[in-house]
Every structure is written in structure tokens, then in C-alpha cells.
Design an enzyme around this catalytic site. Sequence first.
Site, PDB file in Angstrom:
ATOM      1  N   THR A  32      -9.383   0.052 -20.641  1.00  0.00           N
ATOM      2  CA  THR A  32      -8.163  -0.095 -20.428  1.00  0.00           C
ATOM      3  C   THR A  32      -7.432  -1.306 -21.432  1.00  0.00           C
ATOM      4  O   THR A  32      -8.148  -2.173 -21.660  1.00  0.00           O
ATOM      5  CB  THR A  32      -7.472  -0.207 -18.817  1.00  0.00           C
ATOM      6  OG1 THR A  32      -7.702  -1.517 -18.688  1.00  0.00           O
ATOM      7  CG2 THR A  32      -8.298   0.825 -18.024  1.00  0.00           C
ATOM      8  N   ASP A  33      -6.236  -0.822 -21.497  1.00  0.00           N
ATOM      9  CA  ASP A  33      -5.414  -1.827 -22.320  1.00  0.00           C
ATOM     10  C   ASP A  33      -3.928  -2.138 -21.528  1.00  0.00           C
ATOM     11  O   ASP A  33      -3.821  -1.477 -20.567  1.00  0.00           O
ATOM     12  CB  ASP A  33      -5.245  -1.571 -23.767  1.00  0.00           C
ATOM     13  CG  ASP A  33      -4.375  -0.298 -23.920  1.00  0.00           C
ATOM     14  OD1 ASP A  33      -3.480   0.046 -22.832  1.00  0.00           O
ATOM     15  OD2 ASP A  33      -4.289   0.301 -24.836  1.00  0.00           O
ATOM     16  N   GLN A  34      -3.226  -2.811 -22.125  1.00  0.00           N
ATOM     17  CA  GLN A  34      -2.216  -3.420 -21.425  1.00  0.00           C
ATOM     18  C   GLN A  34      -0.907  -2.245 -21.283  1.00  0.00           C
ATOM     19  O   GLN A  34       0.020  -2.444 -20.617  1.00  0.00           O
ATOM     20  CB  GLN A  34      -1.574  -4.889 -21.927  1.00  0.00           C
ATOM     21  CG  GLN A  34      -1.035  -4.472 -23.258  1.00  0.00           C
ATOM     22  CD  GLN A  34      -0.311  -5.757 -23.937  1.00  0.00           C
ATOM     23  OE1 GLN A  34      -0.780  -6.808 -23.596  1.00  0.00           O
ATOM     24  NE2 GLN A  34       0.986  -5.662 -24.753  1.00  0.00           N
ATOM     25  N   MET A  35      -1.210  -1.233 -21.701  1.00  0.00           N
ATOM     26  CA  MET A  35      -0.298  -0.084 -21.818  1.00  0.00           C
ATOM     27  C   MET A  35      -0.758   0.644 -20.201  1.00  0.00           C
ATOM     28  O   MET A  35      -0.084   1.501 -19.680  1.00  0.00           O
ATOM     29  CB  MET A  35      -0.710   0.944 -22.620  1.00  0.00           C
ATOM     30  CG  MET A  35       0.732   1.649 -23.244  1.00  0.00           C
ATOM     31  SD  MET A  35       0.484   2.795 -24.654  1.00  0.00           S
ATOM     32  CE  MET A  35       0.770   1.542 -26.098  1.00  0.00           C
TER      33      MET A  35
END
Lengths: 141, 141, 141, 141
Positions: free
Chosen positions: A16-19
Site C-alpha cells: 500500500t501507499d499513503q493514498m
Amino acid sequence: MDTFIDHHVRVRYAETDQMGIVYHSNYLIWMEVGRVEYCRAKGILYRDMESQEGILLVVAEANCRYSSPALFDEEVLIRTRIGDATPRMVRFEYEMRSGGDARLLASGFTKHVFCNRERKATKLPGMYRTAFGILGENGRG
Amino acid sequence: MDTFIDHHVRVRYAETDQMGIVYHSNYLIWMEVGRVEYCRAKGILYRDMESQEGILLVVAEANCRYSSPALFDEEVLIRTRIGDATPRMVRFEYEMRSGGDARLLASGFTKHVFCNRERKATKLPGMYRTAFGILGENGRG
Amino acid sequence: MDTFIDHHVRVRYAETDQMGIVYHSNYLIWMEVGRVEYCRAKGILYRDMESQEGILLVVAEANCRYSSPALFDEEVLIRTRIGDATPRMVRFEYEMRSGGDARLLASGFTKHVFCNRERKATKLPGMYRTAFGILGENGRG
Amino acid sequence: MDTFIDHHVRVRYAETDQMGIVYHSNYLIWMEVGRVEYCRAKGILYRDMESQEGILLVVAEANCRYSSPALFDEEVLIRTRIGDATPRMVRFEYEMRSGGDARLLASGFTKHVFCNRERKATKLPGMYRTAFGILGENGRG
């Protein structure tokens, strides 16, 4: 048309990423997982093809269209089939769907050139051609 | 045609695979680096656009054609420009070249939809349009 | 005590996770970047040591303590020094700090065994020992 | 002593490096997979703990000792248990073994602080304490 070989992975937190969704380059890694499992389902161990026969599937192009975000801990269905293959190259096609509600996450393709250990273009040895759906010398059946 | 914004990265050991070259999904990460630096060169901090204005560039499509392998510790020149932009979407184009001999490593594009914090499609606020080369309401100047 | 060699990286979007901070395994990759730059500063190209001399620094242990989260687009200062080295092994120590406010992000170490191309333990060739601060046969000066 | 919860992953090509083995930072990602599966086996969905209760397990320290390299396509057994837990923190311990010959690949631990959505230290809500083996207010049973 080749039929899809199905395989499941579960989304890792690291993906995952910060989105709050899976970072887009990870879908290319899932395609790799799908590809290896496609080969396994057809009776080929990709690792042996590489280590014993010295055949590498060097990536020439990759494409992915993103339809719906994948989320942490979600099960993802990776569907893989061969779209085109000749003794020189192979094109894999992929669909990635949610294992839960089957919604389409992404679809795409990768195109590979068969290479030897020196990463020079070569022909796929005959023993692998049936598994890749290659019937004649010049192309797919 | 928009002119390229250039940025350099150095290949990390972590980015290589057992083929002895950079694993192909990492080029999409380099494209992201190029994109962020493109914005910086145009006076936009991507992190502020996201955290302050709540504008996300959600990836809708990514494509990469691989020409020549990148090797560990090699300097890579990432060249980024906007190929198309409207208040709804933007398409970035990339060239990646060896920082040493300038040979083409890969080229590709990513297409993004402007979204709000809920990841719903939205219009790019007017303050950012010039930087993205968007002149009118319906498209690129 | 060996003095730190400093190097900067900028946090990539791909390195963040859904917590909104850098995913913790990426610090080990930054340590690798610091290690390679440490060698470069001492006149050693890690890539040549591996490809020409066949010396690999196989990781035997890695440790990281996380003090403060690193954020997207933040500049990170990676400080690297050798804590201990013998002809058989080397231990690198790291500090990672914000390039902005210098707050400590993380600190840690990695321990490596010198190996040959077959990944068997070997001794570091004499030509590299000074750079690693190894004075005698049995340990660090 | 807590008993291990077992989970298997298969080594991805993307996880290898040019040494021909799994790049060392990927073991920390496997530990994350082990941790999530440990929670699932104990009746906790990590994703719900985070999204519904707002409890984050922020990593404070990670350690890994590498014993034997993991290879592409190898099945890896990840064994996870809790070494220590209080209402404030939890320490997970891991063993990673080859799914084939059971040789030890690596072992390590991660230490986590329970935090709220603002990443401030907090206490683990009572509903989760039994699963983490926390009996009293001040520590583990």
C-alpha cells in the site's frame, strides 16, 4: 483463445501507499506471480527453464490499466493467459479481480523476448513450445 | 510539445533481480520520481497539492517499453514531460537513459485522473493548471 | 571511531504505506545506499568489487530502531560508518536523519560476511582492507 | 511460551537481487505477512483493528539474522509468535524456514508500539488483549 489460469494473492501492507491503496507498480509484480503460476499449471517450472535450460523471459513491454483500487488484506485473483506466442516471443495477458466481490481491479499485458543466459535473443527450445501454445516454427498454432 | 524535465537517480542493489538487471516494475517507480521532479521544476510540490489541496493523481494506466537493461550503480537519467492534460486528467511521458552512454533504457507513459481525498474524479483547481499546461476549460492550450 | 559518510535521498511515494509514513523495510534499502556511498567515498566501487574481484558482502544481520517517521518527499540524510571490520566480516552503522530539521528518523546496523561468487565465506583481498579500516590480519587496527 | 502460527509464501522473482538470492529487506515484509496471519489465527483482522478501532502497530525496532539464502520460487514457511506484550507494546518473534528441506533461512523480531490514528502512543483496547496474550494491566500473563 487461451483460457485463464487463476491464482490468488493477498495484499500486503508493504504494497500500500499513503493514498491507502496498492501502489500501482505492484500490479506488475502480481503479473509476474501469475506468469510463474501459469507456467506451473502447464507443467513448466520457470526456475528450471531459467537455471537448467538458460532460457530467460526478458520483459520488452508492460502495460496496466487500473480500474478499481486494491486494498490492504484483500484477496486478489490473478488471471493469466497467453495472448500470442512465437518461438521468439510471448505475450501474456492478465486480469486482476477482487477475490471478494470479483470487481475488476486492473488488466494488462507483458511482452517477453526469449533470451539466453547472456540476455541475447534466442528461440524457445522445442520442449517448451507446446506449453506456450506454439505449434509451428513461425508462430502460434 | 512540452520539453523534458531531467532528473537523475542511481540504481540500487535492491532494484536488481537474479537476471543481474533492474527488475522491470522499478521503472514505474522511477517514472513517479520523474513526475514529482517535473512538478517541482514547474513550481508545484506534489506533496502539498495532495496534503493541502486534497488533489490526488490516481494512476489510470501505465506503460513501459524496455530497450536496454539498467545495471546496478548505474546513473539513470529520467526525462519527464506532459503529453496531454485537461482539467480532468494528465498524461506524462518518460524517457529513461543511461547517465553514462545515454543509451535508451526504457520509455513509457502514465495516465492519471485528478481525484479528491475520497478518490472521486474531480477537476484540477485553477491554480495548478498553468503548471500542467492547461490553458482552457476543455483541454491543453 | 570511524567518521560518518553522509548521503541524501528523497522519500519516494512508493516507499510510503497506508499509515502515511515510510514503510519500515525501506530503511534497510537506504542503509544499502549509504553503504555503497561509503565505499565510493573511500575509493571503492562496490559494483567492481563484486563483478571484478568476486567479493560479495552477504548480509548476516540487520537491525533498525525507528525513532520518528519519514514522510513522502522529505530529504533524508543517511550517515554511514564502519563499526567493526576484520578480513572476514564488516559491521556498518547508520543514522538516518531528516534533511530538514535533522531529527533522528532511525538508527541501526548491518553485519556482513565477505563471500566469493559461490557465496562461500572468504577473506577480503588486501587491496580493500585499508578502505575498510582493517590494519592487521586479525581485525581492525 | 507462545506457540508459533505458521504461514507459507512463495519467493517472487521481484524479491531476488543480482546475487541470485532474496534481497534481505524482503524478510521484513515476510515478517509483516506472518504478523497479519498470526492476528487472523487469533481471531483479529489487522485491517479492522486499524480502520475500525484506529489502532496502529507502529514499528519501533526490527531485527533479522540471516542463516541461509532463500531462492526464487522456493516455498518459505513463516513462523510467528508473540515474545512479549503489554497494553503499550508487543514484540513478535519469527522464524523463516525453507518449505522444502526445513533449513533455517532467518530469524528475527519486531517491536511495535500501539498508537492511535494520529500515531500517538496509546493502550491496546481490552477487546484485543486476550488475543495478544495480555492478561493484566501491566504486562503479559
